[in-house]
Write an enzyme that holds these catalytic residues in place. Structure first.
Site, short mmCIF file in Angstrom:
data_model
loop_
_atom_site.label_atom_id
_atom_site.label_comp_id
_atom_site.label_asym_id
_atom_site.label_seq_id
_atom_site.Cartn_x
_atom_site.Cartn_y
_atom_site.Cartn_z
N TYR A 143 13.21 1.06 -6.08
CA TYR A 143 13.94 1.20 -7.14
C TYR A 143 13.79 2.73 -7.78
O TYR A 143 14.71 3.19 -8.49
CB TYR A 143 13.42 0.35 -8.36
CG TYR A 143 13.48 -1.20 -7.91
CD1 TYR A 143 14.42 -1.49 -7.23
CD2 TYR A 143 12.73 -2.01 -8.62
CE1 TYR A 143 14.81 -2.90 -6.82
CE2 TYR A 143 13.00 -3.56 -8.49
CZ TYR A 143 14.03 -4.05 -7.56
OH TYR A 143 14.04 -5.25 -7.00
N LYS A 194 6.26 -5.78 4.61
CA LYS A 194 6.98 -5.97 5.88
C LYS A 194 6.60 -4.99 6.65
O LYS A 194 7.44 -4.16 7.19
CB LYS A 194 8.66 -6.30 5.66
CG LYS A 194 9.07 -7.33 4.94
CD LYS A 194 9.82 -8.34 5.50
CE LYS A 194 10.46 -8.35 6.72
NZ LYS A 194 10.63 -9.55 7.28
N ASP A 227 8.52 -12.40 3.82
CA ASP A 227 9.62 -13.33 3.91
C ASP A 227 8.66 -14.56 4.30
O ASP A 227 9.02 -15.61 3.54
CB ASP A 227 10.49 -13.39 4.95
CG ASP A 227 9.68 -12.75 6.15
OD1 ASP A 227 8.61 -12.18 6.22
OD2 ASP A 227 10.41 -12.70 7.22
N ASP A 251 9.45 -8.18 -7.47
CA ASP A 251 10.30 -8.64 -8.26
C ASP A 251 10.76 -9.97 -7.96
O ASP A 251 10.79 -10.85 -8.72
CB ASP A 251 11.53 -7.46 -8.12
CG ASP A 251 12.59 -7.82 -9.31
OD1 ASP A 251 12.37 -8.70 -10.08
OD2 ASP A 251 13.51 -6.88 -9.21
N ASP A 255 9.32 -13.95 -9.72
CA ASP A 255 10.30 -14.70 -10.20
C ASP A 255 10.34 -16.12 -9.58
O ASP A 255 10.25 -17.05 -10.32
CB ASP A 255 11.91 -14.06 -10.04
CG ASP A 255 12.14 -13.49 -11.45
OD1 ASP A 255 11.29 -12.87 -12.10
OD2 ASP A 255 13.37 -13.42 -11.64
#
Ligand code: NAD
Length: 370
Positions: A143, A194, A227, A251, A255
């Site tokens: 970001y 990852k 994942d 993020d 959630d």
């Protein structure tokens, strides 16, 4: 400033001031019954500050936030200010505080309160007793990484790009927060990236492992690809204690994890920074939810996320574990007694207002620790 602990309260907009009012009730109880005395400063932020001062957060407010021991934030925003330019939007208040206080570790607990176990979309046997903490790096990664942008290619096609970057010190400081937290919990950290397809992920994994070996060998460390972590959070979320991860993956995963509990009005959060010159850690506490303009002014908002944010503040900024637990238990007891605000209403329960919920928490505090 006196010897008391100092606290800056920023209620903000919409339901922010309504739910913060109930925190004051809980704070009054602590003062009366436990002799806990905070020097409290209160100020305007967000739309309220735009209306009064023409800016989402005044420089004096930022200066005060840097001086105090902790900041308790409500929520900002609303349709009235939606048309303002990006630099003038209410949300700039929280972004400014995060930047100015250097808040790099976002802590989001996902706790299922037993009386609300049916509120989750997952089966009760999967989520009952869930108590996990996600630590998300919140000032670095994709970001903020450069280069970023949209360019036009020679053939006229456009190409958008962002860069995931992490320096060793950024990884170490957030991992350290996670390890230290785990020491106060079940002593297990799962680091998520990852590393199979991203170099920055590989550096993340190596750095977390090295820090673990050097300083936190008493904590159990595991690694997981992001994942797989998403899948495991839905399959068997109770396998986790503390998860530490990057800004982007955090993020998404936080959630996902918060919805395991099934209700936005119940979820607190903390954002922690580095240590200042006096050895204090900058910290801001706020509920996950926003200003809920659709129900603002009706007196029906659930105040528990804000009250639980206050409890988190007691635990992490003031080492007041006993008082934090007391408040959390009082919330559980209120729910077990069948009182519900509209957002968590269930069959055979009594629907109550924001104020009645806050008063009920104080009554339970009286029973538990008066
Ligand atoms: P929201 O969280 O405000 O509301 C989403 C839904 O959940 C609404 O239906 C609302 O009524 C309900 N809800 C939220 N909190 C509740 C509570 N405590 N009790 C009962 N019901 C509750 O999200 P949104 O509608 O997407 O955003 C509204 C405004 O809040 C926007 O301006 C947004 O930018 C802002 N926002 C601010 C923050 C923050 O201050 N940190 C965070 C998220 C959104």
């Amino acid at each position: 400033m006196g010897a008391n602990k100092t606290l800056l309260i920023l209620p903000g907009d919409g339901i922010g001031p309504e739910v913060m009012h109930e925190v004051r009730r809980v704070n009054d109880w602590l003062r009366r019954k436990r002799a806990v005395n905070f020097d409290i400063f209160e100020d305007l932020v967000g739309g309220a500050a735009i209306d009064a001062r023409g800016t989402p957060i005044a420089p004096e407010t930022v200066a005060r936030a840097k001086e105090v021991d902790a900041v308790l934030f409500g929520s900002v925003g609303g349709p009235k200010w939606d048309k303002l330019g990006f630099d003038m939007r209410p949300e700039i208040a929280i972004l400014t505080l995060r930047r100015e206080l250097g808040l790099f570790a976002n802590l989001r607990p996902a706790v299922v309160f037993d009386p609300l176990v049916e509120a989750s979309t997952l089966k009760p046997e999967v989520v009952r007793g869930l108590d996990l903490m996600i630590v998300r790096e919140s000032t670095g990664g994709i970001y903020f990484g450069k280069p970023r942008g949209v360019e036009t290619l020679p053939n006229g096609e456009k190409r958008g790009f962002n860069t995931e970057t992490y320096a060793t010190h950024e990884i170490e400081r957030v991992a350290r927060v996670a390890f230290e937290l785990a020491r106060t919990r079940q002593k297990r950290v799962c680091s998520v990236e990852k590393a199979n397809v991203m170099e920055s992920g590989l550096l993340w994994r190596e750095t977390v492992s090295a820090l673990h070996e050097r300083e936190f060998a008493d904590v159990e460390l595991s690694h997981m690809y992001a994942d797989n972590c998403a899948m495991q959070l839905v399959r068997n979320p109770r396998q986790f204690d503390v998860i530490v991860t990057t800004n982007l993956f955090g993020d998404l995963l936080s959630d996902l994890a918060s919805m395991l509990t099934g209700s936005l009005g119940m979820l607190p959060s903390a954002t922690l920074g580095g240590l200042d010159a006096k050895g204090r850690r900058h910290a801001l506490y706020e509920p996950i939810h926003g200003s809920a303009p659709d129900i603002a002014g009706k007196g029906i908002a659930n105040p528990l996320a804000q009250v639980l944010s206050f409890a988190m503040m007691l635990r992490y900024s003031f080492a007041m574990e006993e008082e934090a637990k007391l408040i959390e238990s009082a919330c559980t007891h209120v729910l077990a007694s069948g009182l519900r605000t509209a957002d968590i209403m269930a069959r055979n329960c009594a629907k109550v207002s924001t104020q009645v919920m806050g008063e009920a928490v104080v009554r339970e505090l009286d029973k538990l620790g008066g």
